[in-house]
Design a protein around this motif. Structure first.
Motif, PDB file in Angstrom:
ATOM      1  N   LEU A 121       0.178  -3.754  -4.831  1.00  0.00           N
ATOM      2  CA  LEU A 121      -0.127  -2.492  -4.163  1.00  0.00           C
ATOM      3  C   LEU A 121       1.167  -1.735  -3.882  1.00  0.00           C
ATOM      4  CD1 LEU A 121      -2.381  -0.747  -3.043  1.00  0.00           C
ATOM      5  CD2 LEU A 121      -2.301  -2.072  -0.927  1.00  0.00           C
ATOM      6  N   TRP A 135      -7.211   4.362   2.357  1.00  0.00           N
ATOM      7  CA  TRP A 135      -7.939   3.896   3.539  1.00  0.00           C
ATOM      8  C   TRP A 135      -8.489   5.102   4.288  1.00  0.00           C
ATOM      9  CZ3 TRP A 135      -6.969   5.313   8.606  1.00  0.00           C
ATOM     10  CH2 TRP A 135      -5.800   6.046   8.823  1.00  0.00           C
ATOM     11  N   TYR A 162      -0.176   3.407  -0.560  1.00  0.00           N
ATOM     12  CA  TYR A 162      -1.352   3.375   0.309  1.00  0.00           C
ATOM     13  C   TYR A 162      -1.531   4.772   0.895  1.00  0.00           C
ATOM     14  CZ  TYR A 162      -4.909   0.605   2.695  1.00  0.00           C
ATOM     15  OH  TYR A 162      -6.106   0.052   3.094  1.00  0.00           O
ATOM     16  N   SER A 189      -7.035  -4.493   1.955  1.00  0.00           N
ATOM     17  CA  SER A 189      -6.427  -4.073   0.684  1.00  0.00           C
ATOM     18  C   SER A 189      -5.298  -5.014   0.285  1.00  0.00           C
ATOM     19  CB  SER A 189      -5.895  -2.640   0.794  1.00  0.00           C
ATOM     20  OG  SER A 189      -6.937  -1.715   0.987  1.00  0.00           O
ATOM     21  N   GLN A 190      -4.474  -5.386   1.260  1.00  0.00           N
ATOM     22  CA  GLN A 190      -3.347  -6.272   0.975  1.00  0.00           C
ATOM     23  C   GLN A 190      -3.837  -7.650   0.523  1.00  0.00           C
ATOM     24  OE1 GLN A 190      -0.756  -7.452   4.251  1.00  0.00           O
ATOM     25  NE2 GLN A 190       1.033  -7.050   2.958  1.00  0.00           N
ATOM     26  N   SER A 228      -4.029   2.590  -3.502  1.00  0.00           N
ATOM     27  CA  SER A 228      -5.335   2.511  -2.868  1.00  0.00           C
ATOM     28  C   SER A 228      -5.369   3.466  -1.683  1.00  0.00           C
ATOM     29  CB  SER A 228      -5.664   1.082  -2.427  1.00  0.00           C
ATOM     30  OG  SER A 228      -7.039   0.987  -2.044  1.00  0.00           O
ATOM     31  N   TRP A 262      -6.042  -1.877   5.791  1.00  0.00           N
ATOM     32  CA  TRP A 262      -4.782  -2.307   5.185  1.00  0.00           C
ATOM     33  C   TRP A 262      -4.783  -3.821   4.977  1.00  0.00           C
ATOM     34  CZ3 TRP A 262      -0.969  -1.961   2.138  1.00  0.00           C
ATOM     35  CH2 TRP A 262       0.110  -2.838   2.222  1.00  0.00           C
TER      36      TRP A 262
END
Length: 333
Positions: free
Chosen positions: A140, A100, A143, A132-133, A98, A129
């Protein structure tokens, strides 16, 4: 089906050569040509989630095991997470990256004054973060800084780089996606980025296609240094398909159609194969907007080496500035 996986550079992550990016699946508006048609102009959250799951199901069936999302791709992280739960996938079944740095601001609209806002500061990283986590948990693997440029200032933000290295120490791969005419220069600068002697970036995701191959030398260097290399926009957001009706592309389109026909394949598969046959590339992302795109894209995996690669690059290549100016003018649809 035998699934062939390779390491993503020096990272302890195994990936399929063809991956799936969810930029065109997680939000109602995107710049891919004919994007709305791919979604059947059906933009309800439940409908789009079901549509995304159908594409993911076919990608899985065809052996795709690397999936790319981002905070700014609307609900892409959520759609991927719900699909993982639905299939009850173990941690080692797939690899997920993913990104950021962009905040999605379109409020689930196809047209918006501002679709996304970029900010590579520490607050944005920390907030995104955590988000997403929460959505993807231990699935994941990677990153990435989203669309790093010199103007975003990420390489000079010591506190952000330190936070990225702390995340790396927890076992998360740290990557950088790049965009724009200075892709190569940004990659070379990022290769020198260290915190207390620890290189910050483990991988790079960049645009590379037969219209815009300028980042190739920098990406080759990064690959030689053990970095994972992920290619996005191998079909130039649809500009390297029959959807591109611009007169300046007509001659190139006919040329590509003739070569694709000689291999009994489609233009998209032909051009994805050219990217896949670069020995410094680990993953080439499909930007599929619907299941039929996956069916066509995966044909690239069965093709022999495209011997006309050099001729295709010479015929299709645009000037770097012209390519990115045209991309910037693409309509959200």
């Amino acid at each position: 089906m035998t699934i062939s996986l390779i390491p993503l550079g020096n990272l302890p992550v195994k990936v399929s050569r063809l991956g799936l990016g969810l930029a065109a699946l997680g939000r109602p508006g995107y710049i891919n040509l004919n994007h709305g048609e791919d979604l059947n102009f059906s933009y309800g959250v439940a409908q789009m989630e079901a549509h995304t799951h159908s594409v993911l199901d076919l990608a899985w069936k065809e052996g795709i095991r690397y999936f790319d999302v981002a905070q700014s791709y609307g609900k892409a992280e959520e759609f991927l997470a719900s699909w993982i739960r639905k299939r009850d996938l173990p941690l080692d079944a797939i690899a997920v990256g993913s990104k950021w740095g962009y905040t999605y601001t379109a409020k689930w609209q196809v047209q918006a004054q501002v679709h996304e806002v970029k900010d590579h500061n520490l607050d944005t990283f920390s907030r995104q973060w955590a988000s997403s986590q929460k959505r993807l948990g231990n699935h994941l693997d990677l990153y990435q800084v989203h669309s790093a440029t010199f103007s975003s200032g990420i390489l000079g933000k010591t506190e952000v780089l330190e936070a990225l290295v702390r995340l790396k120490e927890k076992g998360i791969g740290i990557g950088m996606s790049v965009s724009g005419p200075e892709q190569g220069e940004v990659i070379r600068a990022a290769l020198m980025s260290e915190v207390d002697g620890v290189p910050v970036f483990d991988s790079f995701q960049a645009t590379w296609n037969v219209m815009e191959p300028s980042a190739g030398e920098a990406l080759t260097l990064a690959s030689q240094m053990g970095k994972g290399i992920i290619i996005k926009e191998a079909l130039a957001n649809g500009r390297l398909t029959t959807r591109n009706t611009h007169p300046h592309f007509t001659e190139t389109l006919h040329f590509l159609q003739a070569i694709a026909q000689s291999y009994d394949t489609t233009i998209d598969a032909l051009l994805l194969k050219i990217a896949l046959q670069q020995d410094w590339i680990h993953v080439v992302l499909s930007g599929a907007g619907k299941a039929s795109h996956i069916q066509s894209n995966v044909k690239a995996l069965q093709l022999p080496r495209i011997i006309e690669e050099t001729e295709i690059l010479e015929r299709a290549k645009m000037s770097v500035d012209a390519y990115w100016t045209e991309r910037k003018s693409l309509n959200w649809n």
